[in-house]
Design a protein around this motif. Sequence first.
Motif, PDB file in Angstrom:
ATOM      1  N   ASP A  20      37.443 -10.733  56.250  1.00 52.65           N
ATOM      2  CA  ASP A  20      36.685 -10.792  55.003  1.00 52.65           C
ATOM      3  C   ASP A  20      37.466 -11.555  53.939  1.00 52.65           C
ATOM      4  O   ASP A  20      38.509 -11.105  53.468  1.00 52.65           O
ATOM      5  N   ILE A  21      36.981 -12.714  53.571  1.00 49.52           N
ATOM      6  CA  ILE A  21      37.671 -13.558  52.605  1.00 49.52           C
ATOM      7  C   ILE A  21      36.642 -14.225  51.717  1.00 49.52           C
ATOM      8  O   ILE A  21      35.524 -14.545  52.151  1.00 49.52           O
ATOM      9  N   SER A  22      36.987 -14.406  50.459  1.00 45.89           N
ATOM     10  CA  SER A  22      36.059 -15.011  49.503  1.00 45.89           C
ATOM     11  C   SER A  22      36.399 -16.484  49.305  1.00 45.89           C
ATOM     12  O   SER A  22      37.514 -16.935  49.611  1.00 45.89           O
ATOM     13  N   ALA A  23      35.433 -17.222  48.755  1.00 43.27           N
ATOM     14  CA  ALA A  23      35.661 -18.634  48.478  1.00 43.27           C
ATOM     15  C   ALA A  23      36.786 -18.817  47.464  1.00 43.27           C
ATOM     16  O   ALA A  23      37.563 -19.773  47.546  1.00 43.27           O
ATOM     17  N   ASN A  24      36.891 -17.902  46.495  1.00 46.75           N
ATOM     18  CA  ASN A  24      37.960 -18.020  45.493  1.00 46.75           C
ATOM     19  C   ASN A  24      39.346 -17.944  46.145  1.00 46.75           C
ATOM     20  O   ASN A  24      40.287 -18.598  45.699  1.00 46.75           O
ATOM     21  N   GLN A  25      39.476 -17.129  47.190  1.00 43.37           N
ATOM     22  CA  GLN A  25      40.775 -17.011  47.863  1.00 43.37           C
ATOM     23  C   GLN A  25      41.135 -18.265  48.648  1.00 43.37           C
ATOM     24  O   GLN A  25      42.287 -18.458  49.027  1.00 43.37           O
ATOM     25  N   THR A  33      37.704 -26.154  61.499  1.00 43.40           N
ATOM     26  CA  THR A  33      37.236 -25.191  62.487  1.00 43.40           C
ATOM     27  C   THR A  33      36.634 -25.857  63.721  1.00 43.40           C
ATOM     28  O   THR A  33      36.115 -26.966  63.673  1.00 43.40           O
ATOM     29  N   ALA A  34      36.751 -25.151  64.822  1.00 41.17           N
ATOM     30  CA  ALA A  34      36.004 -25.412  66.053  1.00 41.17           C
ATOM     31  C   ALA A  34      35.511 -24.051  66.530  1.00 41.17           C
ATOM     32  O   ALA A  34      35.609 -23.050  65.809  1.00 41.17           O
ATOM     33  N   GLU A  35      34.992 -23.988  67.726  1.00 41.72           N
ATOM     34  CA  GLU A  35      34.401 -22.734  68.197  1.00 41.72           C
ATOM     35  C   GLU A  35      35.432 -21.621  68.318  1.00 41.72           C
ATOM     36  O   GLU A  35      35.168 -20.467  67.950  1.00 41.72           O
ATOM     37  N   HIS A  36      36.613 -21.942  68.829  1.00 37.20           N
ATOM     38  CA  HIS A  36      37.600 -20.909  69.138  1.00 37.20           C
ATOM     39  C   HIS A  36      38.861 -20.961  68.286  1.00 37.20           C
ATOM     40  O   HIS A  36      39.688 -20.056  68.366  1.00 37.20           O
ATOM     41  N   ILE A  37      39.011 -22.017  67.495  1.00 38.81           N
ATOM     42  CA  ILE A  37      40.236 -22.193  66.718  1.00 38.81           C
ATOM     43  C   ILE A  37      39.903 -22.623  65.294  1.00 38.81           C
ATOM     44  O   ILE A  37      38.982 -23.409  65.072  1.00 38.81           O
ATOM     45  N   GLY A  38      40.662 -22.095  64.338  1.00 32.76           N
ATOM     46  CA  GLY A  38      40.593 -22.540  62.955  1.00 32.76           C
ATOM     47  C   GLY A  38      42.002 -22.846  62.473  1.00 32.76           C
ATOM     48  O   GLY A  38      42.956 -22.170  62.846  1.00 32.76           O
ATOM     49  N   ILE A  39      42.140 -23.883  61.648  1.00 32.92           N
ATOM     50  CA  ILE A  39      43.450 -24.267  61.123  1.00 32.92           C
ATOM     51  C   ILE A  39      43.373 -24.330  59.597  1.00 32.92           C
ATOM     52  O   ILE A  39      42.529 -25.039  59.029  1.00 32.92           O
ATOM     53  N   LEU A  40      44.261 -23.591  58.946  1.00 32.58           N
ATOM     54  CA  LEU A  40      44.341 -23.555  57.483  1.00 32.58           C
ATOM     55  C   LEU A  40      45.535 -24.367  57.026  1.00 32.58           C
ATOM     56  O   LEU A  40      46.623 -24.269  57.605  1.00 32.58           O
ATOM     57  N   MET A  41      45.338 -25.169  55.963  1.00 31.06           N
ATOM     58  CA  MET A  41      46.432 -25.969  55.408  1.00 31.06           C
ATOM     59  C   MET A  41      46.378 -25.900  53.881  1.00 31.06           C
ATOM     60  O   MET A  41      45.376 -26.275  53.280  1.00 31.06           O
ATOM     61  N   PRO A  42      47.440 -25.399  53.235  1.00 27.60           N
ATOM     62  CA  PRO A  42      47.488 -25.423  51.765  1.00 27.60           C
ATOM     63  C   PRO A  42      47.455 -26.863  51.253  1.00 27.60           C
ATOM     64  O   PRO A  42      48.161 -27.723  51.763  1.00 27.60           O
ATOM     65  N   ILE A  43      46.632 -27.108  50.233  1.00 32.61           N
ATOM     66  CA  ILE A  43      46.496 -28.445  49.672  1.00 32.61           C
ATOM     67  C   ILE A  43      46.950 -28.485  48.216  1.00 32.61           C
ATOM     68  O   ILE A  43      47.763 -29.309  47.823  1.00 32.61           O
ATOM     69  N   ALA A  44      46.416 -27.571  47.403  1.00 31.69           N
ATOM     70  CA  ALA A  44      46.692 -27.577  45.967  1.00 31.69           C
ATOM     71  C   ALA A  44      47.506 -26.368  45.520  1.00 31.69           C
ATOM     72  O   ALA A  44      47.802 -26.218  44.343  1.00 31.69           O
ATOM     73  N   GLY A  45      47.861 -25.497  46.451  1.00 31.79           N
ATOM     74  CA  GLY A  45      48.596 -24.282  46.109  1.00 31.79           C
ATOM     75  C   GLY A  45      48.519 -23.308  47.275  1.00 31.79           C
ATOM     76  O   GLY A  45      47.992 -23.630  48.339  1.00 31.79           O
ATOM     77  N   PRO A  46      49.017 -22.091  47.113  1.00 29.89           N
ATOM     78  CA  PRO A  46      48.998 -21.120  48.217  1.00 29.89           C
ATOM     79  C   PRO A  46      47.616 -20.559  48.483  1.00 29.89           C
ATOM     80  O   PRO A  46      46.753 -20.547  47.604  1.00 29.89           O
ATOM     81  N   CYS A  47      47.414 -20.120  49.709  1.00 33.44           N
ATOM     82  CA  CYS A  47      46.200 -19.376  50.044  1.00 33.44           C
ATOM     83  C   CYS A  47      46.294 -18.025  49.348  1.00 33.44           C
ATOM     84  O   CYS A  47      47.259 -17.278  49.537  1.00 33.44           O
ATOM     85  N   LEU A  48      45.298 -17.685  48.537  1.00 30.92           N
ATOM     86  CA  LEU A  48      45.378 -16.453  47.753  1.00 30.92           C
ATOM     87  C   LEU A  48      45.231 -15.205  48.615  1.00 30.92           C
ATOM     88  O   LEU A  48      45.686 -14.132  48.221  1.00 30.92           O
ATOM     89  N   LEU A  49      44.625 -15.324  49.786  1.00 31.31           N
ATOM     90  CA  LEU A  49      44.585 -14.177  50.693  1.00 31.31           C
ATOM     91  C   LEU A  49      45.970 -13.900  51.263  1.00 31.31           C
ATOM     92  O   LEU A  49      46.337 -12.744  51.492  1.00 31.31           O
ATOM     93  N   ALA A  50      46.754 -14.960  51.472  1.00 30.52           N
ATOM     94  CA  ALA A  50      48.072 -14.801  52.107  1.00 30.52           C
ATOM     95  C   ALA A  50      48.976 -13.863  51.320  1.00 30.52           C
ATOM     96  O   ALA A  50      49.813 -13.173  51.894  1.00 30.52           O
ATOM     97  N   SER A  51      48.816 -13.836  49.994  1.00 30.53           N
ATOM     98  CA  SER A  51      49.671 -12.977  49.169  1.00 30.53           C
ATOM     99  C   SER A  51      49.091 -11.573  48.972  1.00 30.53           C
ATOM    100  O   SER A  51      49.726 -10.724  48.347  1.00 30.53           O
TER     101      SER A  51
END
Length: 298
Positions: A20-25, A33-51
Amino acid sequence: MPLLRNNAEKISQINDFMGDISANQLYNVDFFTAEHIGILMPIAGPCLLASTPMHKHPTYSCILSFSDTSITVLPNIRYRTQPNTIYLLPPNVPHHEICEVEIPRYVSIFIQPEFLNQQAKSYKQHNLILDKSSFFRATDELLLSIKRFIRESKQPKAGSAELLKVYSIEIVHALLRSMLNLHDKKCEEVSRLEINRSIEYMHQNITEKLTLSILANFAGMSISNYTRTFRKEIGLSPIDYLIEMRLEIACRLLLDERLPLKEIAARCGFSSHAHFSASFQKKYKISPTEYLSSSTPK
């Protein structure tokens, strides 16, 4: 990223990987994304869910760090990230991140458990442990697969869906082989192929500014490995070979077209008339003008 805020379908896909994650995070990151894999990469700052303290993911998460500026906290341990090291977390392990810089440098790979466990069946003869957290080094093969996955996901075209399935399998097997320290031995045939490709790239882009970094990246090698392999195969460094190639073309232009030296220098990729003349003098012990007068180098 801000674009995700109004993309409900994309957010739903990401929820399948991250929980469960929001767009703001996701405001500071990009997600592929693909069917079985997703890859996250910070671009402008940290992922807010990560903290977010002790959050969980329903998938396997593999954090590939490129620096030592983050700390991952688990219930009974915390560790500082290390460059080119992967930390694998099984599904539903509580954790969070403490980031010490404005924009952390890492990618997180999220893998659906059924998919990873299915691929892991190929390694039954090895002591593969997937239900515990583990560290291991990233390989060049894994990095190349990740780059291909991101490029295909970011710029979809005909065949992308099938290619993303292939890259997903490549990524998982590269991860599993890295965990088990099953590294490929050096293959001279593959190295020779990459060197030949880079030489053809030189020919096709002779007028462009070609640096060692550009050539090594095209060959899919590190600069040191590319330089070492090139010298072993060709007998010259890549830049020395490129200069010789440009001078050979310059000789033909001097004799065949009688062009101004400045134009010949530009056509052959030299940064200036002076650079061209100096390189020519060093190679042939004669100036371009003298060569033109005598028709042949001494």
